[in-house]
Design an enzyme around this catalytic site. Sequence first.
Site, PDB file in Angstrom:
ATOM      1  CE  LYS A 184      12.622  -6.548   4.462  1.00 22.90           C
ATOM      2  NZ  LYS A 184      12.729  -6.649   3.016  1.00 22.90           N
ATOM      3  CD  GLU A 258       9.545  10.029   4.042  1.00 23.65           C
ATOM      4  OE1 GLU A 258       9.003  10.491   2.936  1.00 23.65           O
ATOM      5  OE2 GLU A 258      10.115  10.794   4.905  1.00 23.65           O
ATOM      6  CB  CYS A 292       8.384   7.595  -3.906  1.00 23.93           C
ATOM      7  SG  CYS A 292       9.841   8.660  -3.281  1.00 23.93           S
ATOM      8  CD  GLU A 389       4.216   4.799  -6.255  1.00 24.04           C
ATOM      9  OE1 GLU A 389       3.654   4.147  -5.684  1.00 24.04           O
ATOM     10  OE2 GLU A 389       4.791   5.754  -6.241  1.00 24.04           O
TER      11      GLU A 389
HETATM   12  P1  NAP Z   1       7.021  -2.452  -0.485  1.00 24.98           P
HETATM   13  O1  NAP Z   1       6.415  -3.618  -1.441  1.00 24.98           O
HETATM   14  O2  NAP Z   1       6.094  -1.821   0.387  1.00 24.98           O
HETATM   15  O3  NAP Z   1       8.408  -2.828   0.260  1.00 24.98           O
HETATM   16  C1  NAP Z   1       9.287  -1.660   0.914  1.00 24.98           C
HETATM   17  C2  NAP Z   1      10.052  -2.874   2.062  1.00 24.98           C
HETATM   18  O4  NAP Z   1       9.089  -3.087   2.870  1.00 24.98           O
HETATM   19  C3  NAP Z   1      10.742  -3.793   1.342  1.00 24.98           C
HETATM   20  O5  NAP Z   1      11.863  -3.963   2.209  1.00 24.98           O
HETATM   21  C4  NAP Z   1       9.917  -4.917   1.611  1.00 24.98           C
HETATM   22  O6  NAP Z   1      10.407  -6.228   1.693  1.00 24.98           O
HETATM   23  C5  NAP Z   1       9.191  -4.736   3.121  1.00 24.98           C
HETATM   24  N1  NAP Z   1       7.831  -5.348   3.165  1.00 24.98           N
HETATM   25  C6  NAP Z   1       7.176  -5.827   2.592  1.00 24.98           C
HETATM   26  N2  NAP Z   1       6.137  -6.251   3.214  1.00 24.98           N
HETATM   27  C7  NAP Z   1       6.236  -6.052   4.497  1.00 24.98           C
HETATM   28  C8  NAP Z   1       5.493  -6.162   5.703  1.00 24.98           C
HETATM   29  N3  NAP Z   1       4.239  -6.693   5.592  1.00 24.98           N
HETATM   30  N4  NAP Z   1       5.692  -5.640   6.776  1.00 24.98           N
HETATM   31  C9  NAP Z   1       7.197  -4.892   6.750  1.00 24.98           C
HETATM   32  N5  NAP Z   1       7.885  -4.698   5.701  1.00 24.98           N
HETATM   33  C10 NAP Z   1       7.332  -5.332   4.556  1.00 24.98           C
HETATM   34  O7  NAP Z   1       7.452  -1.267  -1.453  1.00 24.98           O
HETATM   35  P2  NAP Z   1       8.515  -1.440  -2.776  1.00 24.98           P
HETATM   36  O8  NAP Z   1       7.641  -1.943  -4.079  1.00 24.98           O
HETATM   37  O9  NAP Z   1       9.691  -2.157  -2.533  1.00 24.98           O
HETATM   38  O10 NAP Z   1       9.089  -0.080  -2.998  1.00 24.98           O
HETATM   39  C11 NAP Z   1       8.097   0.660  -4.171  1.00 24.98           C
HETATM   40  C12 NAP Z   1       7.324   1.776  -3.219  1.00 24.98           C
HETATM   41  O11 NAP Z   1       8.118   2.661  -2.304  1.00 24.98           O
HETATM   42  C13 NAP Z   1       6.705   2.657  -4.087  1.00 24.98           C
HETATM   43  O12 NAP Z   1       5.148   2.673  -3.518  1.00 24.98           O
HETATM   44  C14 NAP Z   1       7.141   3.998  -3.657  1.00 24.98           C
HETATM   45  O13 NAP Z   1       6.623   5.142  -4.053  1.00 24.98           O
HETATM   46  C15 NAP Z   1       7.659   3.823  -2.470  1.00 24.98           C
HETATM   47  N6  NAP Z   1       8.803   4.824  -2.043  1.00 24.98           N
HETATM   48  C16 NAP Z   1       8.680   5.840  -1.366  1.00 24.98           C
HETATM   49  C17 NAP Z   1       9.586   6.716  -0.990  1.00 24.98           C
HETATM   50  C18 NAP Z   1       9.233   8.029   0.003  1.00 24.98           C
HETATM   51  O14 NAP Z   1      10.159   8.584   0.279  1.00 24.98           O
HETATM   52  N7  NAP Z   1       7.945   8.428   0.074  1.00 24.98           N
HETATM   53  C19 NAP Z   1      10.888   6.622  -1.445  1.00 24.98           C
HETATM   54  C20 NAP Z   1      11.188   5.456  -2.062  1.00 24.98           C
HETATM   55  C21 NAP Z   1       9.958   4.640  -2.561  1.00 24.98           C
HETATM   56  P3  NAP Z   1      10.726  -6.751   0.020  1.00 24.98           P
HETATM   57  O15 NAP Z   1      11.630  -6.271  -0.473  1.00 24.98           O
HETATM   58  O16 NAP Z   1      11.140  -8.215   0.592  1.00 24.98           O
HETATM   59  O17 NAP Z   1       9.164  -7.031  -0.303  1.00 24.98           O
END
Ligand code: NAP
Length: 478
Positions: A184, A258, A292, A389
């Site tokens: 996804k 992650e 991240c 963050e």
């Molecule tokens: P996010 O809102 O958590 O979204 C991540 C993914 O999860 C997207 O595909 C999102 O879909 C989906 N999603 C949203 N709500 C969900 C739910 N209730 N159940 C299952 N999936 C759901 O994060 P983001 O804002 O896109 O990304 C930024 C974050 O990712 C930051 O906090 C960053 O630090 C973290 N990150 C971590 C790493 C690591 O390796 N540790 C690497 C990269 C990024 P939608 O796009 O449709 O909302």
Amino acid sequence: MAIFEYAAAPESVRPKIREQYGLFIDGGWAAPEGAEYFSTINPANEEHLAQVAQATAADVDAAVRAARKAYDKYWRKMKPADRAKYVYRIARAITERARELAVLETLDGGKPIKESRDFDIPTAAAHFQYYAGWADKLEWAMRAGQAPDPLGVCGQIVPWNFPLLMAAWKLAPALACGNTVVLKPAETTPLTALALAQIIRECDLPPGVVNVVTGDGRTGAALVEHPDVDKIAFTGSTEVGKIIARSLAGTGKRLTLELGGKAANIVFADAPMDQAIEGIVNGIYFNQGHVCCAGSRLLVEERAHEEVIVRLTERIQTLRLGDPMDKNTDIGAINSREQLDRIKELVGSGIDQGATLVQQQCELPGKGFFFPASFFTNVQTSHRIAREEIFGPVLAVMTFRTADEAIEKANNTPYGLSAGIWTDKGSKNMWVAGQLRAGVVWCNTFNQFDPTSPFGGFRESGFGREGGVHGLREYLAH
Ligand code: NAP
Ligand code: MG
């Protein structure tokens, strides 16, 4: 410092983007059950790129069924050396189409073309290449006497900051170990995952081994909640990670998370200063700070503070902000209006709480979502900009007097994904690194990634590892 005018150097390739994308299920393209589509845009000019399918729970169910069938019928049974050939084939196909994929990544997500071209796409290919080599050597990843059995059907959910690369991090080890996958992608950046689906189809993988379901958080939630998924691998925010952990508790499904980070980049006064300044810049402004593991808290030894601030103030004036498709651009577009609003809100809180803002002086493009390279001085450890963050090109600078104080401040965060240390003394480097509670510590460098090297977090940055041998074990039963 004067900045030279450069002539525009726009990337000229324009990949073909379909008007509308369906879901990639069971080896073919399918219309979404609810007939609902959403638009993905180019954040650099807010122009519409394509209509993308919103997968419902019924679509996710069809994808999981296809993955289960492919697991039982083909993938689990296949000779590991043959499975490896398919994974190699994906690596080669990504390399062959690297330019087109880089452009697509930049158009859909806003990152500078030089980054998608030189980092995202080659590193994605490298992950398939590396894990292909493991497929027939999995016994060596296990303890003596254990058989390398795959888990089954894996649900993988990725964010928008490194769309293709995060998909590769997840798909390559899962496939090499004999699992099948439902992926996804993020709502704002689905196009490279869909291009990868087409590549996988052309590579002739058995139908259902990889399925791609696009949509928003609801699609992700349906995948998490599906009873026939054996493992969820999630990269994204800590907030959503917690929701997923709660929803999987007690189900017996495997989970790796992650999540976010607020990494300390520690600069001692004896650091090689030219390299350290470049490391600070790379640590926070790479990919507009949508990273991240970004070095978003700079801890500088007090006696070097003035020098670092003077040099950093000059250095950010030389960063080129603008059209991400221009090969000279250092800082591209913020991924979405929502993310831009979040950055602005947090920067506002920094000013309100008394920190001093320093920004790159440049004109922002009239259209699209942009934010200049910025940093704050006079930051208190209690300020929101030092704790939350920001996920944008904004650095919080703080000082320390002793190494102990640096370690204490660095560890004073709920996260623990990465850290950086800059000092001329090897022993100090190793001593400090050993006390930082972070999954990755870079010494006199920052943001180094390699498929052979594990990556992952402590505490609220999540659990489980991606990359290297460690990344394989997350996809094997034990
Ligand atoms: P996010 O809102 O958590 O979204 C991540 C993914 O999860 C997207 O595909 C999102 O879909 C989906 N999603 C949203 N709500 C969900 C739910 N209730 N159940 C299952 N999936 C759901 O994060 P983001 O804002 O896109 O990304 C930024 C974050 O990712 C930051 O906090 C960053 O630090 C973290 N990150 C971590 C790493 C690591 O390796 N540790 C690497 C990269 C990024 P939608 O796009 O449709 O909302
Ligand atoms: Mg987009």
